[in-house]
Enzyme design. Sequence first.
Site, mmCIF file in Angstrom:
data_model
loop_
_atom_site.group_PDB
_atom_site.id
_atom_site.type_symbol
_atom_site.label_atom_id
_atom_site.label_comp_id
_atom_site.label_asym_id
_atom_site.label_seq_id
_atom_site.Cartn_x
_atom_site.Cartn_y
_atom_site.Cartn_z
ATOM 1 N N HIS A 96 -2.151 0.363 -3.593
ATOM 2 C CA HIS A 96 -0.702 0.512 -3.353
ATOM 3 C C HIS A 96 -0.142 1.601 -4.273
ATOM 4 O O HIS A 96 -0.575 1.729 -5.429
ATOM 5 C CB HIS A 96 -0.006 -0.829 -3.615
ATOM 6 C CG HIS A 96 1.388 -0.874 -3.067
ATOM 7 N ND1 HIS A 96 2.435 -0.231 -3.684
ATOM 8 C CD2 HIS A 96 1.888 -1.459 -1.949
ATOM 9 C CE1 HIS A 96 3.540 -0.429 -2.958
ATOM 10 N NE2 HIS A 96 3.233 -1.168 -1.905
ATOM 11 N N GLU A 145 2.056 4.053 4.020
ATOM 12 C CA GLU A 145 3.301 3.726 3.312
ATOM 13 C C GLU A 145 3.810 4.973 2.594
ATOM 14 O O GLU A 145 3.441 5.222 1.435
ATOM 15 C CB GLU A 145 3.053 2.624 2.276
ATOM 16 C CG GLU A 145 2.682 1.280 2.852
ATOM 17 C CD GLU A 145 3.112 0.136 1.936
ATOM 18 O OE1 GLU A 145 3.651 -0.841 2.450
ATOM 19 O OE2 GLU A 145 2.929 0.237 0.712
HETATM 20 P P1 13P Z 1 9.588 -2.412 1.125
HETATM 21 O O1 13P Z 1 9.383 -3.145 2.419
HETATM 22 O O2 13P Z 1 10.361 -3.202 0.105
HETATM 23 O O3 13P Z 1 10.111 -1.035 1.342
HETATM 24 O O4 13P Z 1 8.136 -2.255 0.455
HETATM 25 C C1 13P Z 1 7.113 -1.743 1.230
HETATM 26 C C2 13P Z 1 5.852 -1.979 0.511
HETATM 27 O O5 13P Z 1 5.612 -1.394 -0.524
HETATM 28 C C3 13P Z 1 4.921 -2.969 1.077
HETATM 29 O O6 13P Z 1 3.673 -2.896 0.467
#
Ligand code: 13P
Length: 226
Positions: A96, A145
């Site tokens: 992440h 992401e």
């Molecule tokens: P948010 O949904 O709070 O933007 O976070 C996304 C995330 O990092 C999921 O791993």
Amino acid sequence: MKNIWIIANWKSNKNIAEALDWISKVGPNLPKRENFKVVVCPSFSALSEVKKAITVGNFPLIVGAQDLSPLGAGAYTGEESAELLKELIDLAILGHSERRQNFGETDEMLAKKVAQANAYSIIPVVCVQSSDTPVPEGCKLIAYEPIFAIGTGNPDTPENANQVAGVLKEKHGPAPAGLEVLYGGSVTSENAKAFIFQSNINGLLIGKASLDAEEFIKICKVMELI
Ligand code: 13P
């Protein structure tokens, strides 16, 4: 029919009582279908109780972790190894961007974590920030992401996310069982449908909106529209 993954990443939130309250609300309200894969990733401190509550309630929820050690079990103070976590989890979010930013996680560490996960039959969900992010060997589930979208209320457009997911599938797939790509970044019950309906997107990785049981149930119900 494609799998639809909805993964709740609670990040560093929810004590045990809060976690169990969420499970008791969400568990009985999930759509049940073979291709729906709903996953909750609590903090390590709540994993054991969450797993127990899901088993006792017989809820269609998979338990995941938000990280795991690049090393095996042994003299590694503070680490949570795949070998020990295996009792509690079936999946782990790895690489992440918050781990890269705050804990100096590198591509090399990520590759070791993926190898550890696979060695213990834990499904690695590898997060990438763009289609250029390196992806280690052995990944069948990738979460796109983009950093600008995480926790900002400013999601990518579903069309662009779909395009990136397509590039990722071309570059890294298809794995024997097919490479699946999720989208994450400011997903809510309002925009979930637009992402899930994209042809290359196999589900959602959700931070903030997953913390609220009602909001999360609403997002899961979107899966029934497919
Ligand atoms: P948010 O949904 O709070 O933007 O976070 C996304 C995330 O990092 C999921 O791993």
